[in-house]
Enzyme design. Structure first.
Site, PDB file in Angstrom:
ATOM      1  N   HIS A 213      34.476  33.907  29.428  1.00 43.68           N
ATOM      2  CA  HIS A 213      35.849  33.232  29.200  1.00 43.68           C
ATOM      3  C   HIS A 213      36.159  31.941  29.862  1.00 43.68           C
ATOM      4  CE1 HIS A 213      36.981  35.293  32.984  1.00 43.68           C
ATOM      5  NE2 HIS A 213      37.953  34.428  32.776  1.00 43.68           N
TER       6      HIS A 213
HETATM    7  C1  UD1 Z   1      42.943  32.834  32.683  1.00 44.23           C
HETATM    8  C2  UD1 Z   1      42.916  32.222  34.318  1.00 44.23           C
HETATM    9  C3  UD1 Z   1      41.592  32.602  34.627  1.00 44.23           C
HETATM   10  C4  UD1 Z   1      41.366  34.119  34.530  1.00 44.23           C
HETATM   11  C5  UD1 Z   1      41.715  34.509  33.122  1.00 44.23           C
HETATM   12  C6  UD1 Z   1      41.522  36.054  33.209  1.00 44.23           C
HETATM   13  C7  UD1 Z   1      44.014  29.961  34.591  1.00 44.23           C
HETATM   14  C8  UD1 Z   1      43.846  28.585  34.953  1.00 44.23           C
HETATM   15  N1  UD1 Z   1      43.046  30.661  34.295  1.00 44.23           N
HETATM   16  O1  UD1 Z   1      42.163  32.150  32.043  1.00 44.23           O
HETATM   17  O2  UD1 Z   1      41.424  32.290  35.903  1.00 44.23           O
HETATM   18  O3  UD1 Z   1      40.110  34.477  34.933  1.00 44.23           O
HETATM   19  O4  UD1 Z   1      43.006  34.315  32.642  1.00 44.23           O
HETATM   20  O5  UD1 Z   1      41.274  36.482  31.761  1.00 44.23           O
HETATM   21  O6  UD1 Z   1      44.879  30.563  35.110  1.00 44.23           O
HETATM   22  N2  UD1 Z   1      45.040  33.586  24.965  1.00 44.23           N
HETATM   23  C9  UD1 Z   1      45.493  34.550  24.099  1.00 44.23           C
HETATM   24  N3  UD1 Z   1      46.253  35.581  24.260  1.00 44.23           N
HETATM   25  C10 UD1 Z   1      46.279  36.212  25.634  1.00 44.23           C
HETATM   26  C11 UD1 Z   1      45.811  35.038  26.591  1.00 44.23           C
HETATM   27  C12 UD1 Z   1      45.219  33.850  26.248  1.00 44.23           C
HETATM   28  O7  UD1 Z   1      45.447  34.420  22.850  1.00 44.23           O
HETATM   29  O8  UD1 Z   1      46.692  36.850  25.885  1.00 44.23           O
HETATM   30  C13 UD1 Z   1      44.531  32.441  24.202  1.00 44.23           C
HETATM   31  C14 UD1 Z   1      45.214  31.214  23.991  1.00 44.23           C
HETATM   32  O9  UD1 Z   1      45.007  30.564  23.030  1.00 44.23           O
HETATM   33  C15 UD1 Z   1      45.164  30.171  25.418  1.00 44.23           C
HETATM   34  C16 UD1 Z   1      43.582  30.502  25.679  1.00 44.23           C
HETATM   35  O10 UD1 Z   1      43.491  31.876  25.525  1.00 44.23           O
HETATM   36  O11 UD1 Z   1      45.519  29.029  25.261  1.00 44.23           O
HETATM   37  C17 UD1 Z   1      43.543  30.416  27.279  1.00 44.23           C
HETATM   38  O12 UD1 Z   1      44.344  31.121  28.077  1.00 44.23           O
HETATM   39  P1  UD1 Z   1      44.781  30.811  29.670  1.00 44.23           P
HETATM   40  O13 UD1 Z   1      45.609  31.846  30.198  1.00 44.23           O
HETATM   41  O14 UD1 Z   1      45.062  29.239  29.530  1.00 44.23           O
HETATM   42  O15 UD1 Z   1      43.523  31.079  30.204  1.00 44.23           O
HETATM   43  P2  UD1 Z   1      42.225  32.046  30.376  1.00 44.23           P
HETATM   44  O16 UD1 Z   1      41.031  31.619  29.799  1.00 44.23           O
HETATM   45  O17 UD1 Z   1      42.733  33.359  29.804  1.00 44.23           O
HETATM   46  N1  UDP Z   2      38.040  44.036  31.675  1.00 44.46           N
HETATM   47  C1  UDP Z   2      38.669  44.835  30.713  1.00 44.46           C
HETATM   48  N2  UDP Z   2      38.262  44.896  29.469  1.00 44.46           N
HETATM   49  C2  UDP Z   2      37.399  44.091  28.950  1.00 44.46           C
HETATM   50  C3  UDP Z   2      36.880  43.046  29.863  1.00 44.46           C
HETATM   51  C4  UDP Z   2      37.365  42.947  31.349  1.00 44.46           C
HETATM   52  O1  UDP Z   2      39.324  45.852  31.191  1.00 44.46           O
HETATM   53  O2  UDP Z   2      37.244  44.016  27.710  1.00 44.46           O
HETATM   54  C5  UDP Z   2      38.452  43.758  33.079  1.00 44.46           C
HETATM   55  C6  UDP Z   2      37.323  44.061  33.971  1.00 44.46           C
HETATM   56  O3  UDP Z   2      36.955  45.147  34.202  1.00 44.46           O
HETATM   57  C7  UDP Z   2      38.018  43.351  35.380  1.00 44.46           C
HETATM   58  C8  UDP Z   2      39.082  42.348  34.791  1.00 44.46           C
HETATM   59  O4  UDP Z   2      39.228  42.753  33.292  1.00 44.46           O
HETATM   60  O5  UDP Z   2      38.725  44.225  35.860  1.00 44.46           O
HETATM   61  C9  UDP Z   2      38.545  41.050  34.600  1.00 44.46           C
HETATM   62  O6  UDP Z   2      39.200  40.014  33.902  1.00 44.46           O
HETATM   63  P1  UDP Z   2      38.769  38.818  33.526  1.00 44.46           P
HETATM   64  O7  UDP Z   2      37.148  38.596  33.361  1.00 44.46           O
HETATM   65  O8  UDP Z   2      39.525  38.281  32.094  1.00 44.46           O
HETATM   66  O9  UDP Z   2      39.157  37.584  34.527  1.00 44.46           O
HETATM   67  P2  UDP Z   2      38.704  37.180  36.134  1.00 44.46           P
HETATM   68  O10 UDP Z   2      38.295  38.459  36.834  1.00 44.46           O
HETATM   69  O11 UDP Z   2      37.514  36.304  35.619  1.00 44.46           O
HETATM   70  O12 UDP Z   2      39.841  36.545  36.654  1.00 44.46           O
END
Ligand code: UD1
Ligand code: UDP
Length: 365
Positions: A213
């Site tokens: 992601h």
């Molecule tokens: C964010 C965090 C990242 C974390 C991740 C966990 C920042 C800069 N990044 O990244 O550190 O590892 O969350 O998963 O804060 N979107 C949806 N539904 C949701 C969430 C996101 O549709 O519930 C889509 C939207 O199009 C959004 C894009 O994903 O614009 C990115 O979401 P964003 O929260 O900016 O960043 P993540 O990649 O989720």
């Molecule tokens: N996770 C989950 N379901 C999924 C993928 C990840 O519950 O389908 C959990 C995973 O076990 C971990 C957390 O989500 O605890 C990690 O989140 P993510 O990779 O989105 O964020 P990051 O840790 O990189 O910030």
């Protein structure tokens, strides 16, 4: 004593769950603020429900379609909430935009107040560094560590990072471990009843698991293509399924590639925590660019291949339970070869599963 917890994203909900559980048990005066950075049910509500986390008192509708509007809206609203509620502590976790917004709002609020009225800013999971400032999270972590008053640092490795940046002065700091160990430990007992393997027709140790992601992986079509084609190659070579729960950021991009994917690559929606943990515990190897998954796999003793060029979880690489390959096909395949037939030891450097308890006691003291 009044606590304000600002959270939203999937990993924040998961990693704050054990601390919130203690606050509930001890009947502490606390409330939650959800920025709604993550807003899709399977990235948010499902985790609030699973971990029995109380409904946030405040929901800020600051979703992340534009970062400028996310920060301006969440800063303004968190500022108003702090003025109204006057909490003694403001808690943020990790390195997301939500954590930065919470911390920055607290810091700006404090400029208008005398010492005894200031809110103490608490950073859970402090000191991690990837030394890669192209990652927004690296900038977030540094700012949060500078602005916070109380730092809970997972490992001595992270403590060293703070020391090298001269950040140990004028702060209260505890090497606490990482709350992810609490979550993994308390959920391991529940894994027996799980039937996710049946759902995907899998046998233990007979499949791979993957998540992607990071913007530098999925928004960069060259890197993304390389990884997807490498997954094709690996599933062909080993004749094994790769289960790939897809983050919302990745979903749109993946649509373009779906037709080219080998039928052994099983695309699915993001999974509930317990299902994902069970899949991780029983897979052969996990491929990921996630931070939390690098930690969890090492705690479970499952080899991890990190398809990134930097990591803030270097301790797992040094401990040889995680290989960082970047996007290079040869490096990824060679890492699979290395890990395929070996058993790795479980890493216990992230804590003992009672981290929230330590954090709670420290805050009370
Ligand atoms: C964010 C965090 C990242 C974390 C991740 C966990 C920042 C800069 N990044 O990244 O550190 O590892 O969350 O998963 O804060 N979107 C949806 N539904 C949701 C969430 C996101 O549709 O519930 C889509 C939207 O199009 C959004 C894009 O994903 O614009 C990115 O979401 P964003 O929260 O900016 O960043 P993540 O990649 O989720
Ligand atoms: N996770 C989950 N379901 C999924 C993928 C990840 O519950 O389908 C959990 C995973 O076990 C971990 C957390 O989500 O605890 C990690 O989140 P993510 O990779 O989105 O964020 P990051 O840790 O990189 O910030």
């Amino acid at each position: 004593m009044k606590f304000c917890i600002v959270l939203s994203t999937r990993p924040e909900i998961i990693k704050l769950a054990s601390l919130i559980k203690i606050f509930k048990k001890k009947k502490e005066n606390f409330f939650l603020v959800n920025t709604n950075q993550h807003y899709t049910k399977i990235m948010s509500k499902v985790f609030f429900n699973y971990f029995n986390i109380p409904k946030p008192k405040y929901n800020i509708n600051a979703n992340s379609s534009s970062y400028i509007s996310f920060f301006s809206k969440s800063l303004k609203e968190i500022g108003n909430i702090l003025t109204k509620e006057k909490p003694n502590y403001l808690i943020v976790q990790g390195d997301t935009n939500t954590a930065l917004a919470g911390c920055l709002a607290g810091s700006i609020y404090n400029r208008q107040h005398l010492d005894n009225k200031k809110v103490k800013i608490v950073h859970v999971e402090s000191g991690l560094r990837s030394f890669d400032e192209k990652m927004p999270e690296e900038i977030n972590r540094k700012i949060i560590d500078i602005l916070s008053d109380i730092l809970f640092v997972p490992t001595k490795f992270d403590m060293n990072n703070l020391k090298n940046e001269n950040l140990l002065k004028n702060k209260k700091i505890l090497k606490s471990g990482n709350t992810i160990t609490d979550v993994v430990k308390s959920n391991l007992n529940l894994l027996n009843k799980n039937n996710i393997l049946k759902k995907f027709k899998l046998k233990k140790r007979d499949y791979f698991l993957a998540t992607l992601h990071r913007p530098e992986t999925v928004d960069n079509s060259i890197n993304f293509k390389k990884i997807i084609y490498t997954f094709n190659k690996i599933s062909n070579l080993y004749k094994k399924k790769i289960i790939f729960p897809v983050h919302p950021r990745t979903e749109k991009i993946l649509k373009k590639f779906k037709r080219k994917l080998n039928k052994n690559i099983i695309i699915t929606n993001p999974l509930e925590y317990i299902d994902f943990l069970f899949l991780m515990k029983n897979c052969r190897i996990v491929f990921t660019d996630s931070g939390g998954i690098q930690e969890e796999s090492s705690i479970l003793g499952i080899p991890c291949i990190t398809t990134r060029t930097s990591t803030e979880r270097q301790i797992t690489v040094k401990s040889k339970v995680n290989i960082m390959t970047g996007y290079d096909k040869k490096k990824i395949i060679s890492a699979v070869r290395k890990f395929y037939d070996i058993k790795i030891k479980k890493l216990n450097l992230f804590g003992d599963g009672r981290v929230a308890e330590k954090i709670y006691k420290f805050l009370k003291k």
